[in-house]
Write a protein that holds these residues in place. Structure first.
Motif, PDB file in Angstrom:
ATOM      1  N   LEU A 138      49.876  30.141  49.563  1.00 43.12           N
ATOM      2  CA  LEU A 138      49.573  30.117  50.990  1.00 43.12           C
ATOM      3  C   LEU A 138      49.523  31.533  51.558  1.00 43.12           C
ATOM      4  CD1 LEU A 138      51.876  27.144  52.068  1.00 43.12           C
ATOM      5  CD2 LEU A 138      49.430  27.069  51.534  1.00 43.12           C
ATOM      6  N   GLU A 139      48.976  31.636  52.769  1.00 40.57           N
ATOM      7  CA  GLU A 139      48.848  32.919  53.482  1.00 40.57           C
ATOM      8  C   GLU A 139      48.223  33.982  52.572  1.00 40.57           C
ATOM      9  OE1 GLU A 139      52.049  33.405  56.786  1.00 40.57           O
ATOM     10  OE2 GLU A 139      53.125  32.715  54.999  1.00 40.57           O
ATOM     11  N   THR A 140      47.198  33.537  51.861  1.00 41.41           N
ATOM     12  CA  THR A 140      46.452  34.409  50.947  1.00 41.41           C
ATOM     13  C   THR A 140      44.977  34.279  51.325  1.00 41.41           C
ATOM     14  OG1 THR A 140      48.099  34.005  49.211  1.00 41.41           O
ATOM     15  CG2 THR A 140      45.983  34.937  48.530  1.00 41.41           C
ATOM     16  N   ARG A 141      44.508  35.233  52.098  1.00 40.20           N
ATOM     17  CA  ARG A 141      43.179  35.155  52.700  1.00 40.20           C
ATOM     18  C   ARG A 141      42.164  35.876  51.820  1.00 40.20           C
ATOM     19  NH1 ARG A 141      42.068  34.129  57.703  1.00 40.20           N
ATOM     20  NH2 ARG A 141      44.253  34.466  58.275  1.00 40.20           N
ATOM     21  N   VAL A 142      41.273  35.129  51.199  1.00 40.36           N
ATOM     22  CA  VAL A 142      40.251  35.725  50.336  1.00 40.36           C
ATOM     23  C   VAL A 142      39.255  36.496  51.198  1.00 40.36           C
ATOM     24  CG1 VAL A 142      38.342  35.224  48.754  1.00 40.36           C
ATOM     25  CG2 VAL A 142      40.529  34.004  48.529  1.00 40.36           C
ATOM     26  N   THR A 143      39.039  37.754  50.836  1.00 40.13           N
ATOM     27  CA  THR A 143      38.141  38.623  51.611  1.00 40.13           C
ATOM     28  C   THR A 143      36.914  39.061  50.821  1.00 40.13           C
ATOM     29  OG1 THR A 143      39.439  40.545  50.924  1.00 40.13           O
ATOM     30  CG2 THR A 143      40.024  39.516  53.042  1.00 40.13           C
ATOM     31  N   ALA A 144      36.999  39.052  49.500  1.00 40.10           N
ATOM     32  CA  ALA A 144      35.868  39.516  48.695  1.00 40.10           C
ATOM     33  C   ALA A 144      35.888  38.849  47.330  1.00 40.10           C
ATOM     34  CB  ALA A 144      35.907  41.030  48.523  1.00 40.10           C
ATOM     35  N   ILE A 145      34.680  38.607  46.806  1.00 41.03           N
ATOM     36  CA  ILE A 145      34.516  38.088  45.444  1.00 41.03           C
ATOM     37  C   ILE A 145      33.476  38.981  44.766  1.00 41.03           C
ATOM     38  CG2 ILE A 145      33.903  36.110  44.012  1.00 41.03           C
ATOM     39  CD1 ILE A 145      34.642  34.306  46.377  1.00 41.03           C
ATOM     40  N   ARG A 146      33.872  39.581  43.653  1.00 39.15           N
ATOM     41  CA  ARG A 146      33.007  40.568  42.992  1.00 39.15           C
ATOM     42  C   ARG A 146      32.681  40.117  41.564  1.00 39.15           C
ATOM     43  NH1 ARG A 146      33.073  44.322  46.826  1.00 39.15           N
ATOM     44  NH2 ARG A 146      35.012  44.666  48.001  1.00 39.15           N
ATOM     45  N   LEU A 147      31.444  40.362  41.173  1.00 37.17           N
ATOM     46  CA  LEU A 147      30.951  40.030  39.844  1.00 37.17           C
ATOM     47  C   LEU A 147      30.449  41.303  39.185  1.00 37.17           C
ATOM     48  CD1 LEU A 147      30.117  37.717  37.835  1.00 37.17           C
ATOM     49  CD2 LEU A 147      27.899  37.699  39.017  1.00 37.17           C
ATOM     50  N   ASP A 148      31.059  41.696  38.047  1.00 35.71           N
ATOM     51  CA  ASP A 148      30.620  42.941  37.417  1.00 35.71           C
ATOM     52  C   ASP A 148      29.483  42.666  36.424  1.00 35.71           C
ATOM     53  OD1 ASP A 148      31.705  42.096  34.991  1.00 35.71           O
ATOM     54  OD2 ASP A 148      33.513  43.307  35.171  1.00 35.71           O
ATOM     55  N   GLU A 149      28.973  43.724  35.834  1.00 34.70           N
ATOM     56  CA  GLU A 149      27.806  43.590  34.966  1.00 34.70           C
ATOM     57  C   GLU A 149      28.105  42.780  33.711  1.00 34.70           C
ATOM     58  OE1 GLU A 149      26.310  47.471  34.156  1.00 34.70           O
ATOM     59  OE2 GLU A 149      25.656  47.826  36.221  1.00 34.70           O
ATOM     60  N   ALA A 150      29.364  42.733  33.334  1.00 37.29           N
ATOM     61  CA  ALA A 150      29.754  41.956  32.154  1.00 37.29           C
ATOM     62  C   ALA A 150      29.974  40.478  32.475  1.00 37.29           C
ATOM     63  CB  ALA A 150      31.013  42.550  31.548  1.00 37.29           C
ATOM     64  N   GLY A 151      29.850  40.117  33.764  1.00 37.00           N
ATOM     65  CA  GLY A 151      30.026  38.730  34.178  1.00 37.00           C
ATOM     66  C   GLY A 151      31.444  38.362  34.562  1.00 37.00           C
ATOM     67  N   ALA A 152      32.346  39.371  34.658  1.00 41.78           N
ATOM     68  CA  ALA A 152      33.733  39.108  35.055  1.00 41.78           C
ATOM     69  C   ALA A 152      33.831  38.977  36.567  1.00 41.78           C
ATOM     70  CB  ALA A 152      34.638  40.217  34.563  1.00 41.78           C
ATOM     71  N   ILE A 153      34.664  38.037  37.016  1.00 46.22           N
ATOM     72  CA  ILE A 153      34.819  37.767  38.450  1.00 46.22           C
ATOM     73  C   ILE A 153      36.186  38.259  38.911  1.00 46.22           C
ATOM     74  CG2 ILE A 153      34.799  36.017  40.264  1.00 46.22           C
ATOM     75  CD1 ILE A 153      33.345  34.177  38.241  1.00 46.22           C
ATOM     76  N   THR A 154      36.194  38.990  40.037  1.00 45.83           N
ATOM     77  CA  THR A 154      37.438  39.423  40.671  1.00 45.83           C
ATOM     78  C   THR A 154      37.476  38.887  42.094  1.00 45.83           C
ATOM     79  OG1 THR A 154      37.360  41.485  39.398  1.00 45.83           O
ATOM     80  CG2 THR A 154      38.898  41.389  41.241  1.00 45.83           C
ATOM     81  N   VAL A 155      38.565  38.229  42.450  1.00 43.33           N
ATOM     82  CA  VAL A 155      38.762  37.707  43.801  1.00 43.33           C
ATOM     83  C   VAL A 155      39.801  38.585  44.492  1.00 43.33           C
ATOM     84  CG1 VAL A 155      39.463  35.721  45.190  1.00 43.33           C
ATOM     85  CG2 VAL A 155      38.229  35.362  43.037  1.00 43.33           C
ATOM     86  N   GLU A 156      39.447  39.143  45.656  1.00 46.85           N
ATOM     87  CA  GLU A 156      40.367  39.982  46.422  1.00 46.85           C
ATOM     88  C   GLU A 156      40.853  39.210  47.640  1.00 46.85           C
ATOM     89  OE1 GLU A 156      38.346  43.593  47.388  1.00 46.85           O
ATOM     90  OE2 GLU A 156      37.874  44.081  45.290  1.00 46.85           O
ATOM     91  N   ALA A 157      42.136  39.394  47.963  1.00 47.82           N
ATOM     92  CA  ALA A 157      42.713  38.663  49.084  1.00 47.82           C
ATOM     93  C   ALA A 157      43.763  39.496  49.794  1.00 47.82           C
ATOM     94  CB  ALA A 157      43.330  37.357  48.592  1.00 47.82           C
ATOM     95  N   ASP A 158      43.899  39.248  51.101  1.00 42.66           N
ATOM     96  CA  ASP A 158      44.945  39.862  51.912  1.00 42.66           C
ATOM     97  C   ASP A 158      46.138  38.911  51.988  1.00 42.66           C
ATOM     98  OD1 ASP A 158      43.308  42.009  52.415  1.00 42.66           O
ATOM     99  OD2 ASP A 158      42.640  41.293  54.379  1.00 42.66           O
ATOM    100  N   LEU A 159      47.344  39.470  51.891  1.00 44.78           N
ATOM    101  CA  LEU A 159      48.567  38.680  51.962  1.00 44.78           C
ATOM    102  C   LEU A 159      49.214  38.822  53.341  1.00 44.78           C
ATOM    103  CD1 LEU A 159      50.050  39.608  48.467  1.00 44.78           C
ATOM    104  CD2 LEU A 159      48.554  37.683  49.064  1.00 44.78           C
ATOM    105  N   ALA A 160      50.142  37.930  53.624  1.00 45.12           N
ATOM    106  CA  ALA A 160      50.785  37.917  54.948  1.00 45.12           C
ATOM    107  C   ALA A 160      51.563  39.194  55.230  1.00 45.12           C
ATOM    108  CB  ALA A 160      51.708  36.704  55.060  1.00 45.12           C
ATOM    109  N   ASP A 161      52.077  39.853  54.183  1.00 42.76           N
ATOM    110  CA  ASP A 161      52.878  41.061  54.390  1.00 42.76           C
ATOM    111  C   ASP A 161      52.028  42.326  54.507  1.00 42.76           C
ATOM    112  OD1 ASP A 161      51.994  41.426  51.805  1.00 42.76           O
ATOM    113  OD2 ASP A 161      53.971  41.354  50.868  1.00 42.76           O
ATOM    114  N   GLY A 162      50.708  42.149  54.576  1.00 41.78           N
ATOM    115  CA  GLY A 162      49.810  43.290  54.712  1.00 41.78           C
ATOM    116  C   GLY A 162      49.320  43.852  53.393  1.00 41.78           C
ATOM    117  N   LYS A 163      49.894  43.387  52.294  1.00 39.72           N
ATOM    118  CA  LYS A 163      49.452  43.854  50.985  1.00 39.72           C
ATOM    119  C   LYS A 163      48.176  43.135  50.562  1.00 39.72           C
ATOM    120  CE  LYS A 163      54.127  45.008  49.407  1.00 39.72           C
ATOM    121  NZ  LYS A 163      55.195  44.712  48.421  1.00 39.72           N
TER     122      LYS A 163
END
Length: 368
Positions: A138-163
């Motif tokens: 919970l309190e994990t707000r997804v802000t970006a989803i990135r796909l690199d040239e090798a096909g790997a997916i990274t999901v970035e999210a903001d946490l409630a504590d600002g991290k």
């Protein structure tokens, strides 16, 4: 799959998809921006009178004669349900200064619907209980989803504590309203323009609406032979229903004719006063004696509505699966009630979309 499937959104669709996948041995993470699960499902009590029961501020009903997915799941999870009360006459309010008309509807003119004894949240909670502990964050707000040239997916999210946090994913299920995807998540590379156009064109179901629930010690209107069902041209509520628990207290809830922007300008206190005034016009002075009042304006919920959702719907939206996602095909999969063409806007649509998303992931897993 090397990495977990990441489900964005812990509403009914996101949780059900995770439940189906984990049952197949596929690891999942469910990331949710809110501090609770359920999304637009919200069942709550009046904090001052919890003894009077739980009431739905989001979806309330399902129709077992048409909706087999939710009906079968309710049986599987052994959830208590009861029939929506419709016995007695309805009221039709044409003019503010004239008494409402009383009509006895022909038998079987109202489709039989079912409600949950503990509120629709009991369905969400039961599905969540089938998922391994720690899956939902919970309190994990997804802000970006990135796909690199090798096909790997990274999901970035903001946490409630600002991290901020990063999660590596084998695939992503986007189980949140399509407009929220476009508004709040950055994609790299970008989503194709035709896909963005399609997502923005899908209004978020319920996002422009609000729900008011007036709670009473007993459903007094039934004593006058009334069903609690009202159709009004006066407002502020245009449609009212009996939302009393299976036993005990009574409650009436309504959908608003008043546009979202007007509700926001008036503020909650004034809107609730208008609601009580209307209930007194319709049901007499007994309606003044509320034991509790609940109000949820979904248009003011930043996790549900975007600015475009404030405009009232003129027609039933055209829902269904979004088009091909270009380089994101098989990397992101859309779920949620707006992605179901037959039952869009219903709990049934949310569940069917979850099954479809899980089926796609299982097939991808079998291919790898």
């Amino acid at each position: 799959m090397k990495h977990p499937v990441v489900n964005v959104g812990a509403g009914l669709s996101g949780l059900r998809a995770a439940s189906l996948l984990t049952a197949q041995g596929i690891k999942c993470k469910v990331l949710e921006a809110r501090d609770r699960i359920g999304g637009r499902v919200l069942s709550t009590s009046d904090p001052n009178r919890p003894d009077l029961g739980k009431f739905d501020l989001g979806p309330s009903w399902f129709w077992p004669q048409y909706e087999s997915t939710i009906t079968n799941l309710v049986k599987e999870l052994d959830l208590g349900t009861f029939v929506q009360y419709t016995e007695g006459a309805m009221l039709f309010e044409r003019f503010q200064n004239e008494p409402p008309e009383r009509h006895v509807l022909p038998e079987n003119s109202i489709e039989r619907s079912m409600r949950f004894i503990e509120g629709t949240q009991s369905l969400v909670d039961a599905v969540a209980n089938t998922i391994p502990s720690g899956t939902v964050e919970l309190e994990t707000r997804v802000t970006a989803i990135r796909l690199d040239e090798a096909g790997a997916i990274t999901v970035e999210a903001d946490l409630a504590d600002g991290k901020r946090t990063k999660v590596y994913a084998s695939a992503v299920i986007l189980a949140l309203p399509p407009r929220m995807v476009v508004r709040h998540i950055e994609f790299s590379p970008s989503l194709p323009p035709h896909l963005i156009t399609d997502l923005v064109s899908k209004p978020t179901w319920m996002a422009g609406q609000a729900k008011a629930v007036a709670i009473y010690e007993r459903p007094f209107w039934r004593e006058s032979g009334l069903s609690g069902f009202v159709s009004s041209r006066v407002g502020p509520l245009q449609e009212i229903h009996d939302t009393s628990p299976a036993t005990g207290s009574g409650a009436l809830f309504g959908f608003f004719a008043m546009p979202a922007k007007m509700r926001q300008e008036l503020g909650e206190d004034k809107v609730i006063k208008l609601v009580i005034d209307q209930l007194v016009r319709l049901f007499g002075t007994s309606a003044q004696h509320v034991s509790g009042i609940l109000y949820k304006d979904w248009s003011s919920d930043s996790e549900t509505a975007v600015e475009e959702d404030l405009d009232p719907l003129r027609d039933y939206p055209s829902y269904g699966q979004p088009p091909q996602a270009g380089v994101w095909e098989k990397k992101i999969i859309f779920a949620g009630t707006e992605t179901n063409s037959q039952y869009g806007g219903h709990l049934e649509g949310a569940l069917q979309s979850a099954e479809q998303a899980a089926f796609k992931i299982i097939n991808l897993n079998n291919e790898s």
